[in-house]
Design a protein around this motif. Structure first.
Motif, PDB file in Angstrom:
ATOM      1  N   ASP A 225     -16.464  11.296 -19.824  1.00 44.13           N
ATOM      2  CA  ASP A 225     -16.882  11.645 -18.464  1.00 44.13           C
ATOM      3  C   ASP A 225     -17.713  10.523 -17.849  1.00 44.13           C
ATOM      4  OD1 ASP A 225     -19.243  13.135 -16.726  1.00 44.13           O
ATOM      5  OD2 ASP A 225     -17.264  14.037 -16.449  1.00 44.13           O
ATOM      6  N   GLU A 226     -17.674  10.461 -16.539  1.00 48.90           N
ATOM      7  CA  GLU A 226     -18.412   9.431 -15.808  1.00 48.90           C
ATOM      8  C   GLU A 226     -19.903   9.450 -16.127  1.00 48.90           C
ATOM      9  OE1 GLU A 226     -19.417   9.562 -11.324  1.00 48.90           O
ATOM     10  OE2 GLU A 226     -17.487   8.530 -11.490  1.00 48.90           O
ATOM     11  N   ARG A 227     -20.459  10.638 -16.336  1.00 50.26           N
ATOM     12  CA  ARG A 227     -21.887  10.728 -16.637  1.00 50.26           C
ATOM     13  C   ARG A 227     -22.224  10.072 -17.963  1.00 50.26           C
ATOM     14  NH1 ARG A 227     -22.073  17.090 -15.609  1.00 50.26           N
ATOM     15  NH2 ARG A 227     -20.034  16.742 -16.572  1.00 50.26           N
ATOM     16  N   GLU A 228     -21.336  10.219 -18.951  1.00 51.49           N
ATOM     17  CA  GLU A 228     -21.573   9.555 -20.234  1.00 51.49           C
ATOM     18  C   GLU A 228     -21.400   8.052 -20.105  1.00 51.49           C
ATOM     19  OE1 GLU A 228     -22.232   8.574 -24.227  1.00 51.49           O
ATOM     20  OE2 GLU A 228     -22.891  10.236 -22.945  1.00 51.49           O
TER      21      GLU A 228
ATOM     22  N   SER B  98     -21.113   9.951 -27.237  1.00 52.30           N
ATOM     23  CA  SER B  98     -19.710   9.560 -27.458  1.00 52.30           C
ATOM     24  C   SER B  98     -19.546   8.858 -28.805  1.00 52.30           C
ATOM     25  CB  SER B  98     -19.232   8.641 -26.323  1.00 52.30           C
ATOM     26  OG  SER B  98     -20.171   7.590 -26.078  1.00 52.30           O
TER      27      SER B  98
ATOM     28  N   ASN C  94     -12.982  14.686 -23.541  1.00 50.27           N
ATOM     29  CA  ASN C  94     -13.129  14.701 -22.086  1.00 50.27           C
ATOM     30  C   ASN C  94     -14.597  14.597 -21.673  1.00 50.27           C
ATOM     31  OD1 ASN C  94     -10.397  14.844 -21.535  1.00 50.27           O
ATOM     32  ND2 ASN C  94     -10.364  17.090 -21.542  1.00 50.27           N
ATOM     33  N   VAL C  95     -15.477  15.289 -22.398  1.00 47.11           N
ATOM     34  CA  VAL C  95     -16.902  15.211 -22.106  1.00 47.11           C
ATOM     35  C   VAL C  95     -17.429  13.809 -22.398  1.00 47.11           C
ATOM     36  CG1 VAL C  95     -19.190  16.039 -22.787  1.00 47.11           C
ATOM     37  CG2 VAL C  95     -17.317  17.669 -22.451  1.00 47.11           C
TER      38      VAL C  95
END
Length: 350
Positions: free
Chosen positions: A134-137, A113, A130-131
Motif C-alpha cells: 500500500d502507498e502508506r507503507e 513489509s 496488498n497491505v
C-alpha cells in the motif's frame, strides 16, 4: 554485545566502548550476533533496535562496518532497503562486500513489509501483500530510511564523526529499489497535492530490480524529479511474480528510462531471476548465482566511484571484467569537475 566491532585508527576506544554498551542513540539497543552469523575478519557487524517514537514504529537495522585495517578518515555510507518479505539480515553478501571495501552499510528492516508478510494464515497472504504494498507503507519505508540515517548520524550516536556526510547513498532491491527512488526524489500527485519524501542527504542511489510504481500510469511524472546519480541493475529473467502482482523485465528498463537524471547507468545480466539478488544461494544456478552476486556488489561500488569521486575508470573496468555475463553493460556518464575529488583516497580493494 558485539565485542568484535573494533575501532579503526583514529577512533577513540573509550568512546567506541561506551557506544557498544549504551547503544548508538536514544531508543537504540545493540543486540549480539549469533556465532553462525559471525562476520569475516575484515567486517564488523552490529544489530540496532531503534524505535521511532513519533510514528510508534520499530526500525531494526544491521550495520556492517569496515575493519580496523582500512585507511583512516571518515567512511562513505550506504543505507540499504530490503525487498518485500525480507529483513535486516538479508542481502548480507552486499553488506559484507561493501564493508570489506571501506564502506559502512546500514541495512534497514521495514516492519510493515518484512517477513511478517509470509507468516500466519496462508489463505490471507494476498491481503497481507496488498497491505504491505500500500502507498502508506511505501511512504513509511522512506521514513524508515531517513529515521535510520538520523540515528546513525545523530550527535549521540558515536558513529557520526566517522561517516562522510558528502558520500551517503541509498540502495535497495525490488520494493527497496522503489524506496531508494522515493528518498531520491520520486513524487506522486494525490488530489492536487504533491507527495514526496526526498532526503537531500542521499547523494546517489543503487536501484536493483525496481518494480513499477503500481497504479501510476505516467512513470516519467513520478521519476522525472530524481536528480541524484543512479545505478540500475536487473537481469533478462528478472520477472516479479507475487500474489496479485506480476512485473516483466521491461518494467525495470522503463524505470531506468523514466528517471530524470542523465547521471545514470544500467547493467543487465544475462539470465538470473528476480530473487538472484537476494541471499538465496541456488536461484539462477549454482554457477551464475555467486557470479551475479559478486558482480552486483562490485558494480555498485564502481558506480559510486564515479558518483562520489568523478572517476569513470572503475565502472569501465567492471563492465569489461563482467562482459561475458552482461546483456547490457553500463557506460559511465561524463563526470563534471565538481564531482571530481582527487584529494580523497580511493577505497581499498579486497
Amino acid at each position: 554485545m558485539r565485542e568484535d566491532i573494533i575501532p579503526r585508527p583514529g577512533f577513540s576506544r573509550r568512546r567506541f566502548g561506551a557506544l557498544l554498551v549504551g547503544g548508538i542513540a536514544a531508543g537504540a539497543v545493540m543486540r549480539p550476533i549469533r556465532p553462525a552469523e559471525a562476520a569475516p575478519e575484515d567486517v564488523r557487524i552490529a544489530d540496532l533496535d531503534w524505535v521511532d517514537g513519533r510514528r510508534n514504529r520499530r526500525v531494526p537495522a544491521r550495520l556492517y562496518w569496515p575493519s580496523p585495517g582500512t585507511p583512516a578518515g571518515p567512511v562513505p555510507l550506504i543505507v540499504f532497503s530490503h525487498g518485500l518479505g525480507q529483513s535486516r539480515t538479508g542481502y548480507s553478501y552486499l553488506g559484507r562486500h561493501w564493508a570489506a571495501n571501506g564502506y559502512a552499510s546500514l541495512h534497514v528492516q521495514h516492519v510493515g513489509s518484512d517477513g511478517s508478510v509470509w507468516a500466519g494464515n496462508p489463505f490471507e497472504v494476498l491481503d497481507r501483500v496488498n497491505v504491505a504494498a500500500d502507498e502508506r507503507e511505501a511512504i513509511a519505508r522512506a521514513a524508515d530510511m531517513s529515521f535510520a540515517l538520523d540515528g546513525i548520524l545523530g550527535k549521540d550516536s558515536g558513529f557520526a564523526a566517522f561517516i562522510d556526510p558528502t558520500r551517503i547513498a541509498a540502495a535497495g532491491h525490488s520494493y527497496g529499489a522503489n524506496t531508494t527512488l522515493i528518498v531520491g526524489g520520486a513524487r506522486v500527485v494525490r488530489e492536487g497535492r504533491t507527495l514526496e519524501c526526498r532526503d537531500m542527504r542521499f547523494k546517489a542511489g543503487i536501484v536493483i530490480s525496481a518494480p513499477p510504481f503500481y497504479g501510476e500510469r505516467d512513470l516519467q511524472a513520478v521519476l522525472a524529479a530524481i536528480t541524484i546519480p543512479t545505478f540500475h541493475v536487473t537481469a533478462t529473467a528478472d520477472v516479479i511474480a507475487l500474489p496479485g502482482r506480476r512485473s516483466p523485465v521491461q518494467d525495470r528498463l522503463d524505470v531506468y528510462g523514466a528517471v530524470g537524471t542523465s547521471r545514470k547507468a544500467l547493467a543487465v545480466f544475462q539470465g538470473g531471476s528476480h530473487s538472484i539478488f537476494t541471499d538465496r544461494p541456488l536461484t539462477g544456478g549454482v554457477t551464475l548465482n555467486p557470479q551475479v552476486k559478486q558482480a552486483t556488489a562490485e558494480g555498485a561500488l564502481a558506480f559510486l566511484d564515479l558518483a562520489f569521486r568523478g572517476d569513470p575508470s572503475p565502472l569501465a573496468s567492471w563492465s569489461e571484467t563482467w562482459r561475458p555475463l552482461l546483456a547490457v553493460a553500463p557506460t559511465a556518464y561524463p563526470a563534471t569537475e565538481a564531482s571530481r575529488h582527487p584529494s580523497r583516497r580511493a577505497r581499498p580493494r579486497s
